[in-house]
Write a protein that holds these residues in place. Sequence first.
Motif, PDB file in Angstrom:
ATOM      1  N   GLU A 184      33.143  11.757  -9.674  1.00 39.09           N
ATOM      2  CA  GLU A 184      33.729  12.963 -10.285  1.00 39.09           C
ATOM      3  C   GLU A 184      34.890  12.550 -11.191  1.00 39.09           C
ATOM      4  OE1 GLU A 184      36.260  16.889  -9.045  1.00 39.09           O
ATOM      5  OE2 GLU A 184      35.255  15.818  -7.417  1.00 39.09           O
ATOM      6  N   LEU A 185      34.965  13.174 -12.377  1.00 37.11           N
ATOM      7  CA  LEU A 185      36.047  12.876 -13.328  1.00 37.11           C
ATOM      8  C   LEU A 185      37.051  14.020 -13.360  1.00 37.11           C
ATOM      9  CD1 LEU A 185      33.843  11.583 -16.297  1.00 37.11           C
ATOM     10  CD2 LEU A 185      35.073  10.194 -14.607  1.00 37.11           C
ATOM     11  N   THR A 186      38.282  13.716 -13.749  1.00 36.16           N
ATOM     12  CA  THR A 186      39.273  14.793 -13.886  1.00 36.16           C
ATOM     13  C   THR A 186      38.858  15.737 -15.021  1.00 36.16           C
ATOM     14  OG1 THR A 186      40.611  13.410 -15.325  1.00 36.16           O
ATOM     15  CG2 THR A 186      41.206  13.418 -12.988  1.00 36.16           C
ATOM     16  N   ALA A 187      38.180  15.197 -16.030  1.00 37.87           N
ATOM     17  CA  ALA A 187      37.640  16.033 -17.127  1.00 37.87           C
ATOM     18  C   ALA A 187      36.445  15.314 -17.727  1.00 37.87           C
ATOM     19  CB  ALA A 187      38.702  16.256 -18.198  1.00 37.87           C
ATOM     20  N   SER A 188      35.362  16.036 -17.926  1.00 37.69           N
ATOM     21  CA  SER A 188      34.184  15.387 -18.514  1.00 37.69           C
ATOM     22  C   SER A 188      33.705  16.104 -19.771  1.00 37.69           C
ATOM     23  CB  SER A 188      33.053  15.281 -17.493  1.00 37.69           C
ATOM     24  OG  SER A 188      32.806  16.515 -16.894  1.00 37.69           O
ATOM     25  N   THR A 189      34.469  17.073 -20.241  1.00 36.99           N
ATOM     26  CA  THR A 189      34.155  17.700 -21.528  1.00 36.99           C
ATOM     27  C   THR A 189      35.387  17.633 -22.425  1.00 36.99           C
ATOM     28  OG1 THR A 189      34.706  19.868 -20.630  1.00 36.99           O
ATOM     29  CG2 THR A 189      32.383  19.271 -20.637  1.00 36.99           C
ATOM     30  N   VAL A 190      35.112  17.600 -23.732  1.00 37.67           N
ATOM     31  CA  VAL A 190      36.161  17.355 -24.725  1.00 37.67           C
ATOM     32  C   VAL A 190      36.359  18.605 -25.580  1.00 37.67           C
ATOM     33  CG1 VAL A 190      36.779  15.871 -26.693  1.00 37.67           C
ATOM     34  CG2 VAL A 190      35.403  14.952 -24.816  1.00 37.67           C
ATOM     35  N   ASP A 191      37.621  18.949 -25.841  1.00 37.33           N
ATOM     36  CA  ASP A 191      37.905  20.080 -26.743  1.00 37.33           C
ATOM     37  C   ASP A 191      37.287  19.793 -28.113  1.00 37.33           C
ATOM     38  OD1 ASP A 191      39.328  21.335 -24.813  1.00 37.33           O
ATOM     39  OD2 ASP A 191      41.308  20.829 -25.618  1.00 37.33           O
ATOM     40  N   ASN A 192      36.766  20.795 -28.761  1.00 42.06           N
ATOM     41  CA  ASN A 192      36.224  20.668 -30.123  1.00 42.06           C
ATOM     42  C   ASN A 192      35.092  19.635 -30.223  1.00 42.06           C
ATOM     43  OD1 ASN A 192      38.210  22.520 -30.955  1.00 42.06           O
ATOM     44  ND2 ASN A 192      39.689  20.843 -31.093  1.00 42.06           N
ATOM     45  N   TRP A 193      34.333  19.474 -29.151  1.00 47.17           N
ATOM     46  CA  TRP A 193      33.245  18.496 -29.098  1.00 47.17           C
ATOM     47  C   TRP A 193      32.328  18.611 -30.318  1.00 47.17           C
ATOM     48  CZ3 TRP A 193      31.613  14.147 -27.086  1.00 47.17           C
ATOM     49  CH2 TRP A 193      30.258  13.878 -26.951  1.00 47.17           C
ATOM     50  N   ASP A 194      32.034  19.831 -30.743  1.00 50.05           N
ATOM     51  CA  ASP A 194      31.097  20.032 -31.855  1.00 50.05           C
ATOM     52  C   ASP A 194      31.607  19.455 -33.166  1.00 50.05           C
ATOM     53  OD1 ASP A 194      29.414  21.292 -30.142  1.00 50.05           O
ATOM     54  OD2 ASP A 194      29.894  23.328 -30.799  1.00 50.05           O
ATOM     55  N   SER A 195      32.915  19.282 -33.287  1.00 48.01           N
ATOM     56  CA  SER A 195      33.456  18.819 -34.571  1.00 48.01           C
ATOM     57  C   SER A 195      33.318  17.307 -34.746  1.00 48.01           C
ATOM     58  CB  SER A 195      34.927  19.236 -34.717  1.00 48.01           C
ATOM     59  OG  SER A 195      35.714  18.549 -33.771  1.00 48.01           O
ATOM     60  N   TYR A 196      32.952  16.570 -33.689  1.00 50.22           N
ATOM     61  CA  TYR A 196      32.826  15.107 -33.799  1.00 50.22           C
ATOM     62  C   TYR A 196      31.405  14.723 -34.177  1.00 50.22           C
ATOM     63  CZ  TYR A 196      37.350  15.073 -31.518  1.00 50.22           C
ATOM     64  OH  TYR A 196      38.667  15.281 -31.223  1.00 50.22           O
ATOM     65  N   ASP A 197      31.277  13.857 -35.181  1.00 52.51           N
ATOM     66  CA  ASP A 197      29.917  13.406 -35.507  1.00 52.51           C
ATOM     67  C   ASP A 197      29.669  11.957 -35.112  1.00 52.51           C
ATOM     68  OD1 ASP A 197      31.287  12.110 -37.520  1.00 52.51           O
ATOM     69  OD2 ASP A 197      30.584  13.466 -39.103  1.00 52.51           O
ATOM     70  N   THR A 198      30.729  11.219 -34.786  1.00 55.16           N
ATOM     71  CA  THR A 198      30.565   9.840 -34.302  1.00 55.16           C
ATOM     72  C   THR A 198      31.331   9.697 -32.988  1.00 55.16           C
ATOM     73  OG1 THR A 198      30.432   9.023 -36.570  1.00 55.16           O
ATOM     74  CG2 THR A 198      30.923   7.398 -34.851  1.00 55.16           C
ATOM     75  N   VAL A 199      30.642   9.205 -31.975  1.00 55.48           N
ATOM     76  CA  VAL A 199      31.288   9.048 -30.662  1.00 55.48           C
ATOM     77  C   VAL A 199      31.107   7.599 -30.192  1.00 55.48           C
ATOM     78  CG1 VAL A 199      31.359   9.824 -28.257  1.00 55.48           C
ATOM     79  CG2 VAL A 199      30.802  11.460 -30.074  1.00 55.48           C
ATOM     80  N   TYR A 200      32.204   6.872 -30.040  1.00 55.16           N
ATOM     81  CA  TYR A 200      32.183   5.542 -29.417  1.00 55.16           C
ATOM     82  C   TYR A 200      32.336   5.757 -27.914  1.00 55.16           C
ATOM     83  CZ  TYR A 200      33.044   3.401 -34.027  1.00 55.16           C
ATOM     84  OH  TYR A 200      32.954   2.996 -35.336  1.00 55.16           O
ATOM     85  N   ILE A 201      31.546   5.006 -27.129  1.00 60.19           N
ATOM     86  CA  ILE A 201      31.685   5.115 -25.669  1.00 60.19           C
ATOM     87  C   ILE A 201      31.902   3.721 -25.088  1.00 60.19           C
ATOM     88  CG2 ILE A 201      30.573   5.771 -23.511  1.00 60.19           C
ATOM     89  CD1 ILE A 201      29.196   7.975 -24.853  1.00 60.19           C
ATOM     90  N   GLY A 202      33.063   3.526 -24.456  1.00 63.37           N
ATOM     91  CA  GLY A 202      33.420   2.198 -23.959  1.00 63.37           C
ATOM     92  C   GLY A 202      33.538   2.139 -22.449  1.00 63.37           C
ATOM     93  N   TYR A 203      33.248   0.943 -21.899  1.00 61.18           N
ATOM     94  CA  TYR A 203      33.249   0.766 -20.432  1.00 61.18           C
ATOM     95  C   TYR A 203      33.299  -0.728 -20.102  1.00 61.18           C
ATOM     96  CZ  TYR A 203      28.482   0.318 -22.141  1.00 61.18           C
ATOM     97  OH  TYR A 203      27.389  -0.030 -22.899  1.00 61.18           O
ATOM     98  N   PRO A 204      33.761  -1.075 -18.904  1.00 61.21           N
ATOM     99  CA  PRO A 204      33.608  -2.446 -18.441  1.00 61.21           C
ATOM    100  C   PRO A 204      32.189  -2.647 -17.909  1.00 61.21           C
ATOM    101  CG  PRO A 204      35.000  -1.179 -16.928  1.00 61.21           C
ATOM    102  CD  PRO A 204      34.524  -0.235 -17.977  1.00 61.21           C
ATOM    103  N   ILE A 205      31.731  -3.863 -17.950  1.00 62.48           N
ATOM    104  CA  ILE A 205      30.444  -4.172 -17.313  1.00 62.48           C
ATOM    105  C   ILE A 205      30.700  -4.414 -15.824  1.00 62.48           C
ATOM    106  CG2 ILE A 205      28.619  -5.936 -17.115  1.00 62.48           C
ATOM    107  CD1 ILE A 205      28.200  -4.200 -19.564  1.00 62.48           C
TER     108      ILE A 205
END
Length: 236
Positions: free
Chosen positions: A139-160
């Motif tokens: 569970e995350l403290t927040a999993s949705t982003v304000d103004n999500w529709d306005s972003y056309d490029t999303v980088y997603i980063g994580y450790p392996i």
Amino acid sequence: MKRNILKKWMSCLLAVSTLFALTACGSSNAVSQTPSPSQSQKTTAPESSEAADTADTTTSQPGETVQPTTDESGGVTLVVYYSATGNTESVANAIAAATGGDLFELEPAEPYTDADLNWTDDNSRVSVEHNNSDDRVVELTASTVDNWDSYDTVYIGYPIWWGIAAWPVDTFVKANDFTGKTVIPFCTAASSGLGESGELLEELAGSGEWLEGQRFRSGASESDVTDWINGPQINQ
Ligand SMILES: Cc1cc2nc3c(=O)[nH]c(=O)nc-3n(C[C@H](O)[C@H](O)[C@H](O)COP(=O)(O)O)c2cc1C
């Protein structure tokens, strides 16, 4: 005498009817030149920034166009990341700086302690979660982003973690619709490559145009990141 009275009546009648005709003509011109309030509302764009600012807080009427709210920089790039010990966060910061994008950190509702992250302990939280995929729902403290529709490029980063994306990222990927967005995975790792981590996240998401992505070493420098951002994979 009677004839004179009749003449006077006739000219009086003529004068009254002429006056009436002129008045009627004038008022019909006034109607065609002045738009009604409803006409001017339909065709006039909001004139002040105050009007635009209130657009997202007012309830839209059917057929009314509500301006999309953009972030402060007016950017359309979002850098989402999870980082347990700071390495992925450094890369995310460098990507945001190079692209002018916004940052969104994924934070587990129950943060991982050092003991939780001890992969050499079979009983640690990560080891238990790794050994049973049902336990990997974080569970995350927040999993949705304000103004999500306005972003056309999303980088997603994580450790392996054990060759795949650290699973707190899964919760975000499953919770959002990436339709119409270019998604660029990136990771940090001690020695592993990106592997199939990007493809597995793409499957989980089920939407979006996913690029191959990039792996960085744990101690990646800012220039490692900017070289990639300015390179052919991102600018094809
Ligand atoms: C539970 C766990 C599993 C890991 N598994 C791998 C792995 O399979 N391959 C690898 O190269 N590094 C692995 N690492 C090292 C991390 O991927 C690496 O230190 C990464 O940069 C950490 O990023 P962070 O500081 O953003 O959390 C693992 C680390 C942890 C805590």
